[in-house]
Motif scaffolding. Structure first.
Motif, mmCIF file in Angstrom:
data_model
loop_
_atom_site.group_PDB
_atom_site.id
_atom_site.type_symbol
_atom_site.label_atom_id
_atom_site.label_comp_id
_atom_site.label_asym_id
_atom_site.label_seq_id
_atom_site.Cartn_x
_atom_site.Cartn_y
_atom_site.Cartn_z
ATOM 1 N N GLN A 23 1.153 58.302 -20.337
ATOM 2 C CA GLN A 23 0.868 59.257 -21.413
ATOM 3 C C GLN A 23 1.516 60.618 -21.121
ATOM 4 O O GLN A 23 2.133 61.225 -22.000
ATOM 5 N N SER A 45 -2.935 42.445 -16.048
ATOM 6 C CA SER A 45 -4.270 42.488 -16.617
ATOM 7 C C SER A 45 -5.231 41.677 -15.754
ATOM 8 O O SER A 45 -5.150 40.451 -15.732
ATOM 9 N N CYS A 47 -8.222 41.067 -16.395
ATOM 10 C CA CYS A 47 -9.045 40.260 -17.294
ATOM 11 C C CYS A 47 -8.359 38.955 -17.673
ATOM 12 O O CYS A 47 -9.000 38.027 -18.169
ATOM 13 N N ALA A 48 -7.055 38.911 -17.476
ATOM 14 C CA ALA A 48 -6.309 37.696 -17.831
ATOM 15 C C ALA A 48 -6.448 36.619 -16.773
ATOM 16 O O ALA A 48 -6.220 35.440 -17.044
ATOM 17 N N PHE A 51 -8.024 33.252 -17.238
ATOM 18 C CA PHE A 51 -7.346 32.417 -18.231
ATOM 19 C C PHE A 51 -6.045 31.836 -17.680
ATOM 20 O O PHE A 51 -5.544 30.839 -18.190
ATOM 21 N N ILE A 57 -3.113 30.656 -20.068
ATOM 22 C CA ILE A 57 -1.954 31.530 -19.841
ATOM 23 C C ILE A 57 -1.127 30.805 -18.780
ATOM 24 O O ILE A 57 -1.664 30.394 -17.748
ATOM 25 N N SER A 62 3.130 35.917 -16.174
ATOM 26 C CA SER A 62 2.969 36.255 -17.596
ATOM 27 C C SER A 62 2.089 37.470 -17.814
ATOM 28 O O SER A 62 2.271 38.209 -18.773
ATOM 29 N N MET A 65 2.790 43.064 -16.897
ATOM 30 C CA MET A 65 3.454 43.600 -18.072
ATOM 31 C C MET A 65 4.628 44.508 -17.727
ATOM 32 O O MET A 65 5.567 44.629 -18.486
ATOM 33 N N GLY A 304 -11.828 47.417 -18.592
ATOM 34 C CA GLY A 304 -10.475 47.911 -18.859
ATOM 35 C C GLY A 304 -10.477 48.955 -19.968
ATOM 36 O O GLY A 304 -9.783 49.979 -19.895
ATOM 37 N N THR A 305 -11.286 48.692 -20.991
ATOM 38 C CA THR A 305 -11.354 49.616 -22.120
ATOM 39 C C THR A 305 -11.954 50.963 -21.707
ATOM 40 O O THR A 305 -11.521 52.009 -22.186
ATOM 41 N N TYR A 308 -9.360 52.921 -19.769
ATOM 42 C CA TYR A 308 -8.363 53.483 -20.671
ATOM 43 C C TYR A 308 -8.916 54.718 -21.394
ATOM 44 O O TYR A 308 -8.227 55.717 -21.588
ATOM 45 N N ARG B 370 -0.775 40.654 -25.188
ATOM 46 C CA ARG B 370 0.586 40.259 -25.584
ATOM 47 C C ARG B 370 1.139 39.102 -24.771
ATOM 48 O O ARG B 370 2.137 38.502 -25.134
ATOM 49 N N TYR B 371 0.484 38.783 -23.644
ATOM 50 C CA TYR B 371 0.912 37.635 -22.845
ATOM 51 C C TYR B 371 0.108 36.389 -23.213
ATOM 52 O O TYR B 371 0.260 35.337 -22.610
ATOM 53 N N TYR B 372 -0.821 36.545 -24.183
ATOM 54 C CA TYR B 372 -1.656 35.405 -24.538
ATOM 55 C C TYR B 372 -0.898 34.535 -25.538
ATOM 56 O O TYR B 372 -0.307 35.046 -26.480
ATOM 57 N N PRO B 373 -0.927 33.208 -25.320
ATOM 58 C CA PRO B 373 -0.056 32.349 -26.134
ATOM 59 C C PRO B 373 -0.271 32.467 -27.643
ATOM 60 O O PRO B 373 0.679 32.561 -28.395
ATOM 61 N N THR B 427 -13.917 50.137 -28.231
ATOM 62 C CA THR B 427 -13.841 48.781 -28.774
ATOM 63 C C THR B 427 -13.811 47.803 -27.611
ATOM 64 O O THR B 427 -13.580 48.210 -26.472
ATOM 65 N N TYR B 429 -12.732 44.161 -25.492
ATOM 66 C CA TYR B 429 -11.462 43.539 -25.114
ATOM 67 C C TYR B 429 -11.690 42.332 -24.227
ATOM 68 O O TYR B 429 -12.471 42.397 -23.275
ATOM 69 N N ALA B 430 -11.016 41.253 -24.551
ATOM 70 C CA ALA B 430 -10.821 40.121 -23.635
ATOM 71 C C ALA B 430 -9.512 39.492 -24.084
ATOM 72 O O ALA B 430 -9.270 39.368 -25.289
ATOM 73 N N PRO B 431 -8.649 39.132 -23.146
ATOM 74 C CA PRO B 431 -7.288 38.715 -23.513
ATOM 75 C C PRO B 431 -7.204 37.668 -24.629
ATOM 76 O O PRO B 431 -6.318 37.771 -25.477
ATOM 77 N N PRO B 432 -8.108 36.657 -24.683
ATOM 78 C CA PRO B 432 -7.927 35.658 -25.739
ATOM 79 C C PRO B 432 -8.223 36.194 -27.137
ATOM 80 O O PRO B 432 -7.799 35.601 -28.112
ATOM 81 N N LEU B 436 -5.915 45.297 -25.348
ATOM 82 C CA LEU B 436 -6.751 46.307 -24.683
ATOM 83 C C LEU B 436 -7.131 47.404 -25.670
ATOM 84 O O LEU B 436 -8.289 47.810 -25.746
#
Lengths: 451, 451
Positions: A23, A45, A47-48, A51, A57, A62, A65, A304-305, A308, B370-373, B427, B429-432, B436
């Protein structure tokens, strides 16, 4: 003589550290920015990770980022595999494994670490945690040949990894010390739906019991756990018993931490030393003590939120805009098997333990018109205080529709909306995507059903 | 001597009439309730009809939720195929094709009818409208052998039926008088996305042009339409050019209608005769003039959700609770091909025509990490007034995620939230299930992006 460029140093490359760097760089090229991390990979991530373990995933790469090189390219200096050994607030210098690094502005975004319960055998081979990508890679590697696994702690990460393991053919037992699953985000009635689903997909779930010992074989490998009087054989144990803020570095430098264990800050996120908030030292992310909305309790919000959100306030203040942090309702969602589970604000339990009297209602309804072929069941619980303000919500769906409804509740709670008003808010409708009356609205209306 | 039971008579069995009957019956058995309708079928979803034509809902019967017998069983008298010929407010009696029916409390819920533009040939065989289940059955029957169809009017119903016809192999041309599709709910920039999608799925779309004539063959059947200087051959024309409130019965009885054409009421939905609001006569549903939020213009809001909202107020008042109607933001969603399209509140155009100065931003983001299928693109437009209050929103997705985000905006608008506050709402968030930062939040944040 040109004025020297401001040197901004950020300790930590997680979901608070990197957004702050990005930022500031987006706004100005006139500051030096250095990010320091002990890790190898950045900008992935966490949180990913469940998965990836699940296989939805495709691989760990993947969910990475950006690379350090991507940051270098925009003029953000990233030092990986570098440990900060001490902070000298007087001289404004860091001792690190890469030498002394001076700063004008410092951000402590050291995050959190997995809590390990102090039980015998907890250091055995096969006992895992899941926090970093390296942890996940370790789990992936260790999973080969595992027939039975025990997940200690039925929080979001524990259950997400548990359902990933089940999907991979592992027999999973979940052990939760508290009397029901997802105890920090759900009430018992809603938790029962998750409990049932875990059993449906083949998990064994033991609540209200502790793992008292991890049993090992002669090679020091996990061979089981002891729960109450039972030995449960397993080749892997995931310790998923919460996180603690990483504050040693800050404390050693004389920075204050609070009752939650997190770093104390003012609402602009300046850290506190003695009676003073330091104008050029910020803390951000999981290591920060924040205020919980409605109860005003001090807590950490390791999402994560949340990281941020904290990052935005720090970046704003470093850029000279007076920005301040509001209390947290910490909306969250997780995916456990086929269930989506979300919550926001207080549970009945957390409200009660803060002396807030609440009333609640639970209701269910379809995600689409009832004659529409594809639809899910949305079950929602709303919790209101004595003035009928919505102070908490829990939503479970067997398919979809949780994330945005939790966000809707979050907006309502940010507006301090009463459930009566929420129940009268217009919502939209088309048969493929909703029922005429939204299930969440129905639950809100049930607070004043006259029959 | 027991007191006589109150006789409640409701004219109309749509999304306002029946909920009023049901709500009152749920609360008390001490009132007689009669619902009168000219139709044969009741309690079906008109919004479902395009999806039956599409084939995703298997048949028309599926979207009929209750029969007259179901209502009789709970003590609600339903007179189908019965026309009310006049209302005598003095004697409190209705002249109907089933004889004279007295009332103590009357609800006029006569709904709306499709507007037919006065062009030559509009009465030809093959010119259809879609309002009732009978209309849809007629379209289904007429569709056999149709190669080319013209949809006149690019509103939600027109486009939903158009995409249903395309899915069934019909060549479809959409003709819209205004310069872009969905002109009542979208601005031109967002409408372009829908326009492009319609072309992608094979439609021809002509905007800013009128059908000046329907051409017929010797048997009086549609053979084409004239648009500007072009003859477009077709065997079917759907007139989807909006609805008008059905108020003749009310007007003939001396009940006032307003500039919108709808029945004038007070905020408790009592109708007006002369200078007086009648305490025992209500109007509800599409035939009622309501107030549009932010502009305070008089309008009708012909949505199922609006009808239901009006019904609650009427039922409350009949049951002796003083309930009143708030202004409408009319959140709505429709499904056009693979697109979900929603809006709420004012468009830039409707704001401007009411003298409200607005600013807007458009942004896009993914529905999942964005990495989620599997993920969709959510494009959102936010419209704010001079005090930065959100006064309108438009959302389009190529998959899912519109309905609940429109509802989220609806809650924000009901709270008169400023975009600055909306952008800071937490808000989940969870990748699927999300990125974020939610795409809608990103659009809100872009109002104060400093770079």
């Amino acid at each position: 003589m040109p004025s020297e460029r401001e040197r901004i140093v950020i300790i930590g490359s997680g979901a608070s550290g990197l957004p702050i760097a990005s930022q500031i760089r987006k706004e100005t090229k006139e500051k030096d920015i250095t990010v320091i991390t002990t890790g190898t990979h950045i900008a992935y991530s966490p949180c990913a990770l469940p998965f990836v373990l699940h296989g939805v995933i495709p691989d760990f790469e993947s969910c990475i980022m950006k690379t350090p090189a991507d940051y270098e390219a925009v003029g953000i200096n990233v030092l990986t595999q570098t440990t900060v050994e001490s902070i000298d607030l007087e001289t404004q210098r860091l001792e690190t494994t890469a030498g002394v690094i001076p700063y004008d502005t410092l951000v402590i975004a050291t995050g959190s670490y997995p809590f390990m319960p102090p039980i015998p055998g907890v250091d055995a081979e096969g006992v895992c945690v899941l926090k970093t990508i390296e942890d996940a890679q370790q789990i992936e590697k260790s999973l080969e040949g595992v027939e039975n696994a025990v997940i200690v702690g039925a929080g979001a990460i524990g259950l997400e990894v548990g359902s990933a393991m089940i999907a991979r053919g592992v027999n999973v037992t979940v052990v939760e010390l508290l009397p029901y699953v997802l105890p920090l985000i759900l009430d018992p009635d809603m938790a029962q739906l998750v409990h049932n689903h875990l059993m449906d997909i083949g998990a064994r779930v033991i609540c209200g019991a502790a793992v008292s010992e991890v049993l090992t074989d002669e090679a020091g490998k996990v061979r089981g756990v002891v729960v109450a009087d039972e030995e449960i054989p397993c080749q892997m144990v995931l310790m998923s018993t919460g996180v603690r803020p990483s504050t040693k570095l800050a404390k050693d430098a004389g920075i204050e931490t609070g009752s939650s264990g997190g770093i104390v800050t003012d609402s602009s996120l300046h850290v506190k030393v003695g009676r003073e908030y330091l104008p050029n030292v910020y803390a951000s992310g999981d290591c920060v003590e924040v205020i919980k909305d409605f109860t005003y309790q001090r807590t950490i919000s390791p999402l994560g939120t949340s990281a941020y959100r904290l990052a935005r306030v720090v970046a704003d203040n470093i850029m000279g805009r007076n920005s301040y942090l509001l209390p947290f309702t910490s909306p969250n969602v997780c995916v456990v098997g086929q269930l989506q589970v979300g919550s926001v604000g207080l549970t009945t339990h957390t409200a009660k333990s803060s002396g807030i009297q609440t009333t609640s209602r639970v209701g269910s309804g379809p995600s689409a018109a009832r004659y529409y072929p594809k639809r899910h069941v949305i079950t929602s619980k709303l919790i209101v205080d004595n003035s009928r303000r919505i102070v908490g919500g829990q939503i479970i769906s067997d398919g979809s529709g949780v994330k945005c409804r939790i966000d809707t509740l979050s907006v309502a709670m940010a507006s301090k909306m009463r459930v009566d008003d929420f129940a009268h808010v217009e919502t939209c409708y088309a048969p493929p995507v909703s029922a005429l009356v939204d299930p969440l609205t129905l639950t809100a209306q049930s607070f004043f059903d006259v029959c």
